[in-house]
Scaffold this motif. Structure first.
Motif, short mmCIF file in Angstrom:
data_model
loop_
_atom_site.label_atom_id
_atom_site.label_comp_id
_atom_site.label_asym_id
_atom_site.label_seq_id
_atom_site.Cartn_x
_atom_site.Cartn_y
_atom_site.Cartn_z
N ARG A 30 13.11 -2.13 67.01
CA ARG A 30 13.50 -3.19 66.08
C ARG A 30 12.46 -4.29 66.11
NH1 ARG A 30 19.12 -3.16 64.98
NH2 ARG A 30 20.18 -1.53 66.13
N GLY A 31 12.39 -5.04 65.03
CA GLY A 31 11.47 -6.17 65.02
C GLY A 31 11.69 -7.06 63.81
N VAL A 32 11.03 -8.21 63.84
CA VAL A 32 11.07 -9.17 62.75
C VAL A 32 9.65 -9.61 62.47
CG1 VAL A 32 11.91 -11.42 61.97
CG2 VAL A 32 13.36 -9.98 63.42
N CYS A 33 9.24 -9.52 61.21
CA CYS A 33 7.93 -10.00 60.77
C CYS A 33 8.18 -11.27 59.96
CB CYS A 33 7.27 -8.92 59.91
SG CYS A 33 5.54 -9.28 59.52
N ASP B 215 1.48 1.81 59.85
CA ASP B 215 2.74 1.18 60.25
C ASP B 215 2.64 -0.35 60.16
OD1 ASP B 215 3.58 3.75 60.76
OD2 ASP B 215 3.39 3.59 62.93
N VAL B 216 2.35 -0.84 58.96
CA VAL B 216 2.17 -2.27 58.72
C VAL B 216 3.30 -2.80 57.84
CG1 VAL B 216 0.66 -4.01 57.67
CG2 VAL B 216 -0.33 -2.11 58.95
N PHE B 217 3.87 -3.93 58.26
CA PHE B 217 4.85 -4.65 57.45
C PHE B 217 4.18 -5.92 56.93
CE2 PHE B 217 7.55 -2.35 60.45
CZ PHE B 217 8.51 -1.82 59.61
N TRP C 284 9.97 -11.44 49.44
CA TRP C 284 9.90 -9.99 49.32
C TRP C 284 8.98 -9.45 50.41
CZ3 TRP C 284 5.28 -7.58 47.44
CH2 TRP C 284 4.32 -8.45 46.91
N GLY C 285 9.09 -8.15 50.67
CA GLY C 285 8.28 -7.55 51.72
C GLY C 285 8.02 -6.08 51.48
N CYS C 286 7.04 -5.54 52.21
CA CYS C 286 6.65 -4.14 52.06
C CYS C 286 6.36 -3.52 53.42
CB CYS C 286 5.39 -4.02 51.21
SG CYS C 286 5.59 -4.56 49.50
N PHE C 287 6.52 -2.20 53.48
CA PHE C 287 6.11 -1.39 54.62
C PHE C 287 5.07 -0.40 54.13
CE2 PHE C 287 6.68 2.70 56.92
CZ PHE C 287 6.16 2.30 58.14
#
Length: 140
Positions: free
Chosen positions: A79-82, A54-56, A46-49
């Motif tokens: 675009r990006g991937v964390c 502006d933190v993922f 799971w993930g959050c913004f």
């Protein structure tokens, strides 16, 4: 009995909308959080913004040997991937980005969309993909 079912259904819908649209009390709130994935329940990731800063953050929640990734796209094409490749239930992957705030194609809000996925290694096949989330860049 029917009233109890209706009340339970209404609570479920309200809770779901809160998760999808994010939480926060006002535009002046210090942090607005938008989350996707299993939110600590059953599921591999799971993930959050967080709109303030502006933190993922992405969390690997299953010891299955796969990495967790949060894939995002902003309203202006960034675009990006964390990634969390630290192993299950450990320190989350954190990405601090600089998203542009401003108008969104005739709307009054800048948006970012994201989903969480798991994959084998950096370029291996994807196994799990969460439902997408739409979040406000400037908070709401």
């Amino acid at each position: 009995m029917r009233k109890n079912r209706i009340a339970a259904a209404a609570l479920t819908v309200a809770t779901s909308l809160g998760i999808i649209l994010g939480t926060g009390t006002s535009a002046n709130a210090a942090i607005t959080e938008f989350c996707s994935g299993n939110l600590g329940g059953p599921g591999p990731a799971w993930g959050c913004f967080y709109s303030d800063g502006d933190v993922f953050k992405v969390y690997d929640a299953m010891a299955d040997g796969r990495r967790a990734e949060l894939v995002w796209t902003s309203w202006d094409g960034q675009r990006g991937v964390c990634t969390d490749a630290n192993g299950a239930n450990s320190t989350p992957g954190v990405c601090n980005v600089d998203l542009k705030e401003g108008a969104n194609s005739g709307s009054n809000a800048a948006l970012v969309t994201f989903h969480v996925q798991t994959r084998d290694g950096a370029t291996g096949p994807v196994y799990y993909v969460s439902q997408p989330v739409i979040a406000y860049v400037s908070g709401r």
